[in-house]
Design a protein around this motif. Sequence first.
Motif, PDB file in Angstrom:
ATOM      1  N   LYS A   1      -6.745  -4.142 -13.608  1.00  0.00           N
ATOM      2  CA  LYS A   1      -6.755  -5.244 -12.645  1.00  0.00           C
ATOM      3  C   LYS A   1      -5.321  -5.634 -12.254  1.00  0.00           C
ATOM      4  O   LYS A   1      -5.018  -5.815 -11.075  1.00  0.00           O
ATOM      5  CB  LYS A   1      -7.467  -6.456 -13.274  1.00  0.00           C
ATOM      6  N   LYS A   2      -4.467  -5.733 -13.252  1.00  0.00           N
ATOM      7  CA  LYS A   2      -3.071  -6.112 -13.008  1.00  0.00           C
ATOM      8  C   LYS A   2      -2.368  -5.063 -12.142  1.00  0.00           C
ATOM      9  O   LYS A   2      -1.673  -5.399 -11.184  1.00  0.00           O
ATOM     10  CB  LYS A   2      -2.351  -6.271 -14.356  1.00  0.00           C
ATOM     11  N   GLN A   3      -2.585  -3.782 -12.461  1.00  0.00           N
ATOM     12  CA  GLN A   3      -1.964  -2.703 -11.687  1.00  0.00           C
ATOM     13  C   GLN A   3      -2.497  -2.701 -10.254  1.00  0.00           C
ATOM     14  O   GLN A   3      -1.732  -2.590  -9.295  1.00  0.00           O
ATOM     15  CB  GLN A   3      -2.222  -1.351 -12.342  1.00  0.00           C
ATOM     16  N   ALA A   4      -3.815  -2.829 -10.101  1.00  0.00           N
ATOM     17  CA  ALA A   4      -4.414  -2.829  -8.767  1.00  0.00           C
ATOM     18  C   ALA A   4      -3.917  -4.019  -7.951  1.00  0.00           C
ATOM     19  O   ALA A   4      -3.615  -3.878  -6.762  1.00  0.00           O
ATOM     20  CB  ALA A   4      -5.935  -2.838  -8.866  1.00  0.00           C
ATOM     21  N   ALA A   5      -3.824  -5.193  -8.572  1.00  0.00           N
ATOM     22  CA  ALA A   5      -3.347  -6.384  -7.866  1.00  0.00           C
ATOM     23  C   ALA A   5      -1.904  -6.203  -7.409  1.00  0.00           C
ATOM     24  O   ALA A   5      -1.557  -6.532  -6.270  1.00  0.00           O
ATOM     25  CB  ALA A   5      -3.468  -7.616  -8.756  1.00  0.00           C
ATOM     26  N   THR A   6      -1.070  -5.673  -8.277  1.00  0.00           N
ATOM     27  CA  THR A   6       0.336  -5.449  -7.935  1.00  0.00           C
ATOM     28  C   THR A   6       0.456  -4.480  -6.760  1.00  0.00           C
ATOM     29  O   THR A   6       1.211  -4.722  -5.811  1.00  0.00           O
ATOM     30  CB  THR A   6       1.102  -4.919  -9.167  1.00  0.00           C
ATOM     31  N   GLN A   7      -0.295  -3.389  -6.819  1.00  0.00           N
ATOM     32  CA  GLN A   7      -0.262  -2.405  -5.741  1.00  0.00           C
ATOM     33  C   GLN A   7      -0.852  -2.972  -4.451  1.00  0.00           C
ATOM     34  O   GLN A   7      -0.348  -2.703  -3.363  1.00  0.00           O
ATOM     35  CB  GLN A   7      -1.005  -1.134  -6.164  1.00  0.00           C
ATOM     36  N   LEU A   8      -1.898  -3.756  -4.581  1.00  0.00           N
ATOM     37  CA  LEU A   8      -2.533  -4.372  -3.420  1.00  0.00           C
ATOM     38  C   LEU A   8      -1.565  -5.327  -2.720  1.00  0.00           C
ATOM     39  O   LEU A   8      -1.414  -5.281  -1.487  1.00  0.00           O
ATOM     40  CB  LEU A   8      -3.788  -5.123  -3.881  1.00  0.00           C
ATOM     41  N   ILE A   9      -0.898  -6.149  -3.492  1.00  0.00           N
ATOM     42  CA  ILE A   9       0.074  -7.092  -2.934  1.00  0.00           C
ATOM     43  C   ILE A   9       1.183  -6.338  -2.206  1.00  0.00           C
ATOM     44  O   ILE A   9       1.568  -6.689  -1.089  1.00  0.00           O
ATOM     45  CB  ILE A   9       0.641  -8.012  -4.043  1.00  0.00           C
ATOM     46  N   GLN A  10       1.679  -5.270  -2.813  1.00  0.00           N
ATOM     47  CA  GLN A  10       2.735  -4.474  -2.192  1.00  0.00           C
ATOM     48  C   GLN A  10       2.235  -3.826  -0.898  1.00  0.00           C
ATOM     49  O   GLN A  10       2.921  -3.860   0.127  1.00  0.00           O
ATOM     50  CB  GLN A  10       3.228  -3.408  -3.168  1.00  0.00           C
ATOM     51  N   ALA A  11       1.055  -3.228  -0.936  1.00  0.00           N
ATOM     52  CA  ALA A  11       0.514  -2.547   0.245  1.00  0.00           C
ATOM     53  C   ALA A  11       0.276  -3.530   1.393  1.00  0.00           C
ATOM     54  O   ALA A  11       0.611  -3.240   2.547  1.00  0.00           O
ATOM     55  CB  ALA A  11      -0.784  -1.821  -0.115  1.00  0.00           C
ATOM     56  N   ILE A  12      -0.306  -4.688   1.080  1.00  0.00           N
ATOM     57  CA  ILE A  12      -0.572  -5.689   2.116  1.00  0.00           C
ATOM     58  C   ILE A  12       0.736  -6.222   2.684  1.00  0.00           C
ATOM     59  O   ILE A  12       0.870  -6.399   3.898  1.00  0.00           O
ATOM     60  CB  ILE A  12      -1.456  -6.833   1.567  1.00  0.00           C
ATOM     61  N   HIS A  13       1.705  -6.451   1.824  1.00  0.00           N
ATOM     62  CA  HIS A  13       3.011  -6.945   2.286  1.00  0.00           C
ATOM     63  C   HIS A  13       3.635  -5.969   3.284  1.00  0.00           C
ATOM     64  O   HIS A  13       4.064  -6.367   4.372  1.00  0.00           O
ATOM     65  CB  HIS A  13       3.942  -7.180   1.090  1.00  0.00           C
ATOM     66  N   MET A  14       3.667  -4.692   2.920  1.00  0.00           N
ATOM     67  CA  MET A  14       4.287  -3.698   3.806  1.00  0.00           C
ATOM     68  C   MET A  14       3.494  -3.576   5.115  1.00  0.00           C
ATOM     69  O   MET A  14       4.087  -3.515   6.195  1.00  0.00           O
ATOM     70  CB  MET A  14       4.392  -2.356   3.095  1.00  0.00           C
ATOM     71  N   HIS A  15       2.181  -3.548   5.016  1.00  0.00           N
ATOM     72  CA  HIS A  15       1.343  -3.421   6.203  1.00  0.00           C
ATOM     73  C   HIS A  15       1.530  -4.637   7.120  1.00  0.00           C
ATOM     74  O   HIS A  15       1.638  -4.478   8.342  1.00  0.00           O
ATOM     75  CB  HIS A  15      -0.126  -3.283   5.771  1.00  0.00           C
ATOM     76  N   SER A  16       1.577  -5.814   6.541  1.00  0.00           N
ATOM     77  CA  SER A  16       1.760  -7.028   7.337  1.00  0.00           C
ATOM     78  C   SER A  16       3.090  -7.024   8.070  1.00  0.00           C
ATOM     79  O   SER A  16       3.158  -7.392   9.248  1.00  0.00           O
ATOM     80  CB  SER A  16       1.670  -8.275   6.453  1.00  0.00           C
ATOM     81  N   ARG A  17       4.151  -6.615   7.368  1.00  0.00           N
ATOM     82  CA  ARG A  17       5.463  -6.560   8.022  1.00  0.00           C
ATOM     83  C   ARG A  17       5.425  -5.600   9.211  1.00  0.00           C
ATOM     84  O   ARG A  17       5.999  -5.873  10.258  1.00  0.00           O
ATOM     85  CB  ARG A  17       6.561  -6.104   7.053  1.00  0.00           C
TER      86      ARG A  17
END
Length: 170
Positions: free
Chosen positions: A48-64
């Motif tokens: 869960k922690k790994q998926a959340a970290t990766q999800l946050i990173q992916a969404i951040h980059m996509h949003s930018r």
Amino acid sequence: MATTADPVRPGAHDAFPVDNPVQALLRDHDLVRKLADKYKNTQSADVKKQAATQLIQAIHMHSRLEEGVFYPGVRRVDPNLIARYEEDHLAVDDLLATLQGISMDEARAEPLVRELIDAVLSHIRQEETQLFPELKQAALDLTALGLEMQAFEANLVHMQAQLSDRAARH
């Protein structure tokens, strides 16, 4: 650079589809869905922690990428629709900022991650059912926008790598 074992940017080694930048956004959407499913369908705190970290990173980059290049590049097709998507992004950006400032081990992290997932998946569905078909119907040549998005994404990846290197040294 991402490796094949890094689900945050799978296919990062694939060529950016400069002639069809929507395809790059769809790949990001698929990644977000996979990470969200991974997060929601595990009982393992580590997964869960790994998926959340990766999800946050992916969404951040996509949003930018969407906020910095894509939305400004397609605004003329439907300015009101783009404005609504930008409002969605503001809410997501607030959640991202909060999540980036806390540990995924904190009790408040899980409800915030779930709220982020719900907001982003709703936004993705709207883009895929409204905006992307509208862009296709407009039959725009998006190659110049695709090239700009490719360069922007490459710069984001480079800056992120530099930050990771600095953090690892300290």
